[in-house]
Motif scaffolding. Structure first.
Motif, PDB file in Angstrom:
ATOM      1  N   LEU A  19       0.846  -1.193   0.000  1.00  0.00           N
ATOM      2  CA  LEU A  19       0.000   0.000   0.000  1.00  0.00           C
ATOM      3  C   LEU A  19       0.882   1.243   0.000  1.00  0.00           C
ATOM      4  O   LEU A  19       1.992   1.229   0.540  1.00  0.00           O
ATOM      5  CB  LEU A  19      -0.899   0.020   1.235  1.00  0.00           C
ATOM      6  CG  LEU A  19      -1.863  -1.155   1.425  1.00  0.00           C
ATOM      7  CD1 LEU A  19      -2.597  -1.015   2.746  1.00  0.00           C
ATOM      8  CD2 LEU A  19      -2.847  -1.240   0.273  1.00  0.00           C
TER       9      LEU A  19
ATOM     10  N   GLU B  48     -13.540   1.162   3.664  1.00  0.00           N
ATOM     11  CA  GLU B  48     -12.415   0.246   3.476  1.00  0.00           C
ATOM     12  C   GLU B  48     -11.166   0.775   4.172  1.00  0.00           C
ATOM     13  O   GLU B  48     -10.435   0.028   4.820  1.00  0.00           O
ATOM     14  CB  GLU B  48     -12.142   0.047   1.975  1.00  0.00           C
ATOM     15  CG  GLU B  48     -11.065  -0.990   1.708  1.00  0.00           C
ATOM     16  CD  GLU B  48     -10.896  -1.275   0.222  1.00  0.00           C
ATOM     17  OE1 GLU B  48      -9.957  -2.011  -0.113  1.00  0.00           O
ATOM     18  OE2 GLU B  48     -11.677  -0.756  -0.592  1.00  0.00           O
ATOM     19  N   ILE B  49     -10.931   2.081   4.074  1.00  0.00           N
ATOM     20  CA  ILE B  49      -9.734   2.678   4.688  1.00  0.00           C
ATOM     21  C   ILE B  49      -9.820   2.655   6.214  1.00  0.00           C
ATOM     22  O   ILE B  49      -8.878   2.247   6.900  1.00  0.00           O
ATOM     23  CB  ILE B  49      -9.544   4.131   4.192  1.00  0.00           C
ATOM     24  CG1 ILE B  49      -9.208   4.154   2.698  1.00  0.00           C
ATOM     25  CG2 ILE B  49      -8.450   4.841   4.988  1.00  0.00           C
ATOM     26  CD1 ILE B  49      -9.271   5.534   2.082  1.00  0.00           C
TER      27      ILE B  49
ATOM     28  N   LYS C 271      -9.760  -3.098   7.594  1.00  0.00           N
ATOM     29  CA  LYS C 271      -8.326  -3.269   7.397  1.00  0.00           C
ATOM     30  C   LYS C 271      -8.011  -4.580   6.675  1.00  0.00           C
ATOM     31  O   LYS C 271      -7.126  -4.634   5.816  1.00  0.00           O
ATOM     32  CB  LYS C 271      -7.603  -3.218   8.746  1.00  0.00           C
ATOM     33  CG  LYS C 271      -6.092  -3.258   8.643  1.00  0.00           C
ATOM     34  CD  LYS C 271      -5.418  -3.349  10.010  1.00  0.00           C
ATOM     35  CE  LYS C 271      -5.556  -2.093  10.800  1.00  0.00           C
ATOM     36  NZ  LYS C 271      -4.733  -2.128  12.041  1.00  0.00           N
TER      37      LYS C 271
ATOM     38  N   LEU D 134      -8.553  -4.236   2.962  1.00  0.00           N
ATOM     39  CA  LEU D 134      -7.508  -3.395   2.365  1.00  0.00           C
ATOM     40  C   LEU D 134      -6.195  -4.160   2.234  1.00  0.00           C
ATOM     41  O   LEU D 134      -5.411  -3.923   1.319  1.00  0.00           O
ATOM     42  CB  LEU D 134      -7.319  -2.144   3.229  1.00  0.00           C
ATOM     43  CG  LEU D 134      -6.538  -0.977   2.634  1.00  0.00           C
ATOM     44  CD1 LEU D 134      -7.160  -0.498   1.330  1.00  0.00           C
ATOM     45  CD2 LEU D 134      -6.470   0.181   3.633  1.00  0.00           C
TER      46      LEU D 134
ATOM     47  N   SER E 216      -8.962  -6.893  -2.906  1.00  0.00           N
ATOM     48  CA  SER E 216      -9.275  -5.487  -3.161  1.00  0.00           C
ATOM     49  C   SER E 216      -8.189  -4.888  -4.045  1.00  0.00           C
ATOM     50  O   SER E 216      -6.997  -5.110  -3.836  1.00  0.00           O
ATOM     51  CB  SER E 216      -9.340  -4.716  -1.838  1.00  0.00           C
ATOM     52  OG  SER E 216      -9.320  -3.323  -2.083  1.00  0.00           O
TER      53      SER E 216
ATOM     54  N   SER F 270      -7.661  -1.708  -4.188  1.00  0.00           N
ATOM     55  CA  SER F 270      -7.222  -0.444  -3.569  1.00  0.00           C
ATOM     56  C   SER F 270      -5.798  -0.575  -3.052  1.00  0.00           C
ATOM     57  O   SER F 270      -5.513  -1.450  -2.233  1.00  0.00           O
ATOM     58  CB  SER F 270      -8.154  -0.080  -2.410  1.00  0.00           C
ATOM     59  OG  SER F 270      -9.480   0.023  -2.850  1.00  0.00           O
ATOM     60  N   ARG F 271      -4.921   0.296  -3.531  1.00  0.00           N
ATOM     61  CA  ARG F 271      -3.516   0.229  -3.073  1.00  0.00           C
ATOM     62  C   ARG F 271      -2.922   1.609  -2.798  1.00  0.00           C
ATOM     63  O   ARG F 271      -1.837   1.707  -2.243  1.00  0.00           O
ATOM     64  CB  ARG F 271      -2.654  -0.495  -4.122  1.00  0.00           C
ATOM     65  CG  ARG F 271      -3.237  -1.846  -4.534  1.00  0.00           C
ATOM     66  CD  ARG F 271      -2.252  -2.784  -5.086  1.00  0.00           C
ATOM     67  NE  ARG F 271      -1.630  -2.367  -6.321  1.00  0.00           N
ATOM     68  CZ  ARG F 271      -2.217  -2.329  -7.516  1.00  0.00           C
ATOM     69  NH1 ARG F 271      -3.497  -2.610  -7.647  1.00  0.00           N
ATOM     70  NH2 ARG F 271      -1.531  -1.976  -8.606  1.00  0.00           N
TER      71      ARG F 271
ATOM     72  N   ILE G  26      -3.750   5.378  -1.091  1.00  0.00           N
ATOM     73  CA  ILE G  26      -4.657   6.098  -0.196  1.00  0.00           C
ATOM     74  C   ILE G  26      -4.247   7.558  -0.139  1.00  0.00           C
ATOM     75  O   ILE G  26      -3.064   7.871   0.068  1.00  0.00           O
ATOM     76  CB  ILE G  26      -4.630   5.478   1.209  1.00  0.00           C
ATOM     77  CG1 ILE G  26      -5.057   4.016   1.134  1.00  0.00           C
ATOM     78  CG2 ILE G  26      -5.531   6.249   2.166  1.00  0.00           C
ATOM     79  CD1 ILE G  26      -4.710   3.217   2.363  1.00  0.00           C
TER      80      ILE G  26
ATOM     81  N   ASN H   3      -1.686   1.122   8.962  1.00  0.00           N
ATOM     82  CA  ASN H   3      -1.873  -0.138   8.258  1.00  0.00           C
ATOM     83  C   ASN H   3      -0.494  -0.758   8.112  1.00  0.00           C
ATOM     84  O   ASN H   3       0.436  -0.084   7.649  1.00  0.00           O
ATOM     85  CB  ASN H   3      -2.511   0.095   6.890  1.00  0.00           C
ATOM     86  CG  ASN H   3      -2.939  -1.204   6.236  1.00  0.00           C
ATOM     87  OD1 ASN H   3      -2.104  -2.043   5.906  1.00  0.00           O
ATOM     88  ND2 ASN H   3      -4.248  -1.373   6.042  1.00  0.00           N
TER      89      ASN H   3
END
Length: 1001
Positions: free
Chosen positions: A396, A478-479, A483, A486, A491, A493-494, A496, A508
């Motif tokens: 992330l 999600e953020i 956790k 994420l 997911s 999502s990488r 933020i 995280n």
């Protein structure tokens, strides 16, 4: 075969779903450990010795408390046993210092269980300062539930009932009050630190829970009073955020013990500092014990050949400058040159230059800088992502932006757009190099949805509350709240994006890259800024990649647990600041220490200059055997405090401030930590001696005129000559190319505090050409030089096409700056030749003299910034116009006041603020003398005092003002020539003798 662009548009769900029957056998076998068979994944917790030590210390302290031992005695003995040198107070705080990322929340949750198991405590309130921390705490309590249920399976209380008070949700408070089980109420101080809060309003109906009436039979008046009557143990997370009178007022009444867990503790004057310490895991220990990630900092920015003010520290301007292609940091004081102009004054966050222009600390980043930093961060992310992916670790990246939500949300969000453009560009470059049968290739297909919209980036901002956009809400959930999702490859999502809302509390473990797209927050701890990524990473089984789990392979541990931080070159000394914070937040100095650590902490605590620090260490601490060598480790001498430290210190006869500084290295006295502010000495009015009043008023009235300057018109020939001179000078300027530069800095934690602990390497430099809006450039030049656009157009038309086409595009900003200065200098030269002063016989200026009880005075600060009482005689004392004191602006002025007496001088003094109007701004000279000449005429001598070695050293703008002032005084002299009064204006450079000025007056 499909092209990557086409293939990207498809939806490859089999990578995302653990139930998808289409997943290849290869993926299933290779990543079986990532995806347990249809079982919801849980974090893998393991016993950490440092967390156990902390919990054992706390329970041991409570054991002593329950044996009715004195609170202070318990902690004095505890500190002595653990060699903790912290104050002991009568407050009920019990403090735990644990570095960011080492598991404070897990530790205090287990502490709750242990205090319940051993002492029967049932009610706990966890106070957290922000919403992200609240959500993180709530998630941690939920995620650890099964682990602790199993761990305490044989105990009566094996679960914690968790209640979260948010948004006026009184049912959570009522249930917490009513339950008889082990329970926790999570809340923020803002929910009760105001009279208007719901918790402070009168109860609508009585609550009859028996626990509320144990010590008080009167019905409680509010929910907050109910909570206090439960006598809960309060746990404060991030204690440095719990300050202010409102919090203290409403917290009063929580009379049980309260535990403060944090990496940072209050340091303000009226706050409670780190004290009554149960356990310390300081910064340097957490690094050396491999409990957090290693840090590598990339300094990335658009750079150019000019001075940029990036900070002000200890009355010094910190400036970045491009020298030989490398950004160098310089410290500049008053009198130094900044972009060709002398620094006249240094304020808190601005400097005043010789031409009265004000330069602010530049926190802003240009669009080119933003794009460069975003591109560099994406590149770093991709460079590590594939390797981590193949080990079952999701990478992330966190971006911190400046305080403007429209940069990511809204109609045309600049940062979001730049990110999407740069990500797509690098994605397309990467995807064609990958094996299309590889799992990583398949994973990347989910970066875009079926509409080709990028899916990898989400944002959380404090202004998102109430946002009705479902996509935004899902991203926030999600953020903040999911956790596990994420962290999962399920997911996409990488990346933020946030402002500072995620700065504390949220973290995280798989944040491997942080990019600071804003230089704001420079006053915030650097460790807090990067703390979101310090936690050790986890794999798809949610197992931590600790040194132990990596078979004690140190190289492999650092290779995985590596936090890359991308900052602008305007971030002054980011790596050094991290190193200094690690040292200053570490307490190894209390037991054993290196000389470098001692010097660092002594400097931090005292503020002494380097010479004083070295003298104290070498000539006092070492030479007098106040510290003694204990061992040599890896060539480093390790010292410890001498048993005779205090007695030796008393014999040294050192100045009081040095004694206090040395004592503070090892002190246990609270007074060392909380200093009383000294009362400021009030400044006095400037009374004028009655014997000198009339003469001083005559002098002042003679020179203080409401004059104005006028300019004679230029002929066409003069204007053409002026344009040609400007053209020639502009074309002689070398406008250097802008460079995009990346510097990689790595901090070796094993050498921290030593020379060579930071390794820097220039990794990339490329040139950058800019597009030019010529019309806008002309308008800007006109505004900057305060000249008509038509004149600037004439100058521009005179420039050669070669210069405009080749040099200007190298660096339009530098070109604008250089051209502005050239036009300005030529205009000043022209003005000097064509200016004259008029209106000297016109309206008088306001009177500066005031009276009080028959005495005449000037307001404080009228003649200088500083005051000094006249405590001794000086040669001109009887002729000094003021009683009791001297007001002055510099040490050089004090030297002038010590001049030898001369019979011809009748009075002598500092001038009040005489403002002479000039084209470069107002000007005021320093001193005045009334002189009796040999022919009986009166001479009023006005002196401009400069401490420069020669007149050529005076900055150009200051010199220009002085030259204009000469024209003003020449006009005064002409006005008074028939009144037996001579007005003389002289420059006094450095050690010029007063007699020489008077003889030539």
């Amino acid at each position: 075969m499909e092209t990557p662009a086409v293939k990207r548009g498809r939806s490859f769900c089999f990578v995302l779903s653990v139930f998808d029957h289409r997943r290849s056998k290869h993926w299933e076998l290779a990543h079986a450990s990532f995806y347990p068979n249809m079982v919801a994944k849980q974090f893998q917790y393991e016993i950490q010795s440092y967390q156990e030590d902390c919990i054992n210390n706390i329970t041991s302290l409570f054991e002593n408390i329950h044996q009715h031992n004195k609170f202070g005695d318990i902690f004095f003995e505890h500190h002595k046993t653990n060699k903790y040198n912290f104050p002991v107070t009568d407050n009920h705080n019990i403090d735990v210092m644990m570095e960011t990322g080492t598991g404070k929340t897990f530790t205090f949750i287990k502490t709750i269980f242990e205090l319940s198991k051993n002492f029967g405590y049932k009610k706990f309130i966890v106070l957290i300062p922000t919403v992200p921390i609240r959500e993180g705490t709530k998630t941690n309590l939920e995620d650890t539930k099964d682990y602790f249920k199993s761990f305490y399976a044989n105990e009566k209380e094996k679960e914690i009932e968790t209640f979260v008070y948010e948004g006026g949700n009184l049912s959570a408070v009522k249930q917490f009050i009513g339950t008889s089980h082990l329970s926790v109420l999570v809340m923020t101080p803002s929910s009760f630190n105001s009279r208007d809060n719901i918790l402070n309003r009168p109860l609508e109906r009585e609550i009859n829970t028996p626990e509320l009436f144990v010590k008080n039979q009167e019905p409680p008046k509010s929910y907050l009073e109910c909570l206090k009557r439960l006598h809960p143990i309060v746990i404060m997370d991030e204690p440095h955020r719990f300050e202010g009178d409102a919090f203290k007022t409403y917290f009063k009444g929580f009379d049980n013990y309260y535990l403060r867990f944090g990496a940072t503790f209050p340091k303000k004057k009226d706050s409670l500092p780190l004290s009554n310490v149960a356990y310390v895991l300081d910064s340097i220990s957490s690094f050396r014990q491999n409990l957090v990630k290693k840090i590598v900092v990339y300094t990335q920015d658009v750079i150019e050949n000019k001075d940029t003010l990036i900070a002000i520290d200890n009355k010094k301007a910190i400036v970045s400058t491009l020298i030989n292609g490398i950004i160098a940091k310089r410290e500049l004081g008053i009198g130094a040159v900044f972009n060709g102009k002398t620094i006249r004054k240094i304020n808190k966050d601005t400097i005043v230059l010789g031409d009265d222009t004000i330069e602010k600390v530049d926190y802003s980043l240009s669009d080119e800088s933003l794009r460069t930093m975003i591109a560099a961060t994406i590149k770093i992310h991709f460079e590590k992502e594939k390797t981590l992916f193949e080990q079952g670790i999701k990478a992330l990246t966190l971006f911190f932006m400046e305080s403007d939500i429209s940069l990511f949300r809204g109609v045309n969000p600049k940062i979001k757009n730049i990110f999407e453009e740069e990500y797509t560009k690098q994605y397309n470059d990467l995807i064609v190099t990958l094996d299309q049968t590889s799992d990583y290739y398949q994973y990347l297909q989910n970066d875009f949805d079926s509409d080709n919209s990028l899916q990898v980036h989400k944002g959380y901002f404090s202004g998102d509350k109430g946002n009705g956009d479902e996509k935004v809400k899902v991203g926030i959930d999600e953020i903040l709240r999911d956790k596990k999702k994420l962290l999962s490859f399920e997911s996409s999502s990488r990346f933020i994006f946030s402002i500072w809302a995620l700065q504390e509390g949220w973290d995280n473990p798989n944040v491997f890259t942080i990019c600071k797209l804003s230089n704001q927050g420079s006053e915030i701890s650097k460790m807090q800024q990067i703390g979101r990524g310090l936690r050790i990473s986890v794999n798809q089984n949610l197992q931590r990649n600790t040194l132990k789990n990596l078979n004690d392979n140190q190289e492999e541990f650092w290779k995985i647990n590596n936090l890359d931080v991308v900052v602008s070159s305007k971030e002054q000394g980011f790596v050094e600041a991290i190193q200094n914070e690690i040292l200053s937040n570490s307490f190894l100095i209390s037991e054993t220490f290196t000389e470098q650590e001692l010097i660092k902490i002594l400097k931090e605590k005292s503020g002494f200059d380097d010479d004083t620090i070295i003298t104290l260490v070498d000539d006092v601490l070492k030479d007098k055997k106040m510290i003694v060598r204990k061992a040599i480790v890896d060539g480093q001498k390790i010292y410890e405090k001498s048993p005779d430290f205090s007695s030796i210190l008393k014999e040294q006869n050192l100045p009081e401030e040095q004694v206090k500084a040395i004592e503070s290295l090892f002190a246990t006295d609270t007074n060392i930590y909380i200093q009383k502010a000294e009362k400021k000495k009030e400044k006095k009015k400037i009374y004028i001696k009655a014997s000198h009043l009339k003469e001083f008023q005559n002098l002042w009235n003679a020179i203080n005129k409401n004059a104005f300057y006028i300019l004679e018109s230029l002929s066409e020939q003069q204007e053409n000559l002026l344009v040609q001179n400007i053209k020639t000078q502009i074309e002689a300027v070398n406008i250097e190319e802008i460079l995009l530069q990346t510097i990689r800095a790595e901090l070796n934690v094993n050498k921290i505090g030593e020379q060579g602990s930071i390794t820097e390497k220039l990794t990339n430099t490329v040139s950058y050409k800019s597009k030019i809006d010529y019309l806008e450039l002309v308008r800007t030049l006109s505004n900057n030089t305060k000249t008509p656009i038509s004149f600037v157009v004439k100058v521009f038309n005179a420039l050669s096409n070669d210069f405009k086409n080749k040099m200007l595009c190298n660096n339009p900003e530098q070109a604008q700056r250089e051209i502005t200065e050239i036009i300005r200098k030529n205009l000043i030269a022209m003005l000097k030749a064509n200016i004259k002063y008029d209106g000297i016989n016109g309206t008088a200026l306001p009177n500066v003299f005031k009276t009080e009880k028959g005495k005449t005075y000037l307001d404080t600060g009228s003649v200088g910034k500083f005051q000094k009482d006249i405590s001794s005689n000086f040669s001109l004392k009887t002729k000094w116009v003021f009683e009791e004191l001297i007001e002055y602006d510099s040490d050089f002025e004090l030297e002038i006041i010590e001049d030898p007496d001369m019979d011809s001088i009748e009075i002598f003094g500092k001038l009040p603020r005489l403002k002479i109007k000039t084209p470069l701004g107002d000007y005021n000279p320093d001193f005045c003398y009334a002189i009796r000449s040999t022919d009986g005429n009166k001479i009023f001598l006005v002196v401009e005092a400069k401490g420069y070695k020669s007149s050529t050293a005076i900055p150009e703008d200051e010199k220009g003002k002085i030259d204009f002032a000469k024209k003003y005084f020449e006009a005064l002299g002409e006005y008074y020539k028939n009144e037996n009064i001579k007005i003389s204006f002289k420059e006094r450079i450095n050690k010029t003798q007063l007699a020489a000025l008077i003889n030539n007056a």
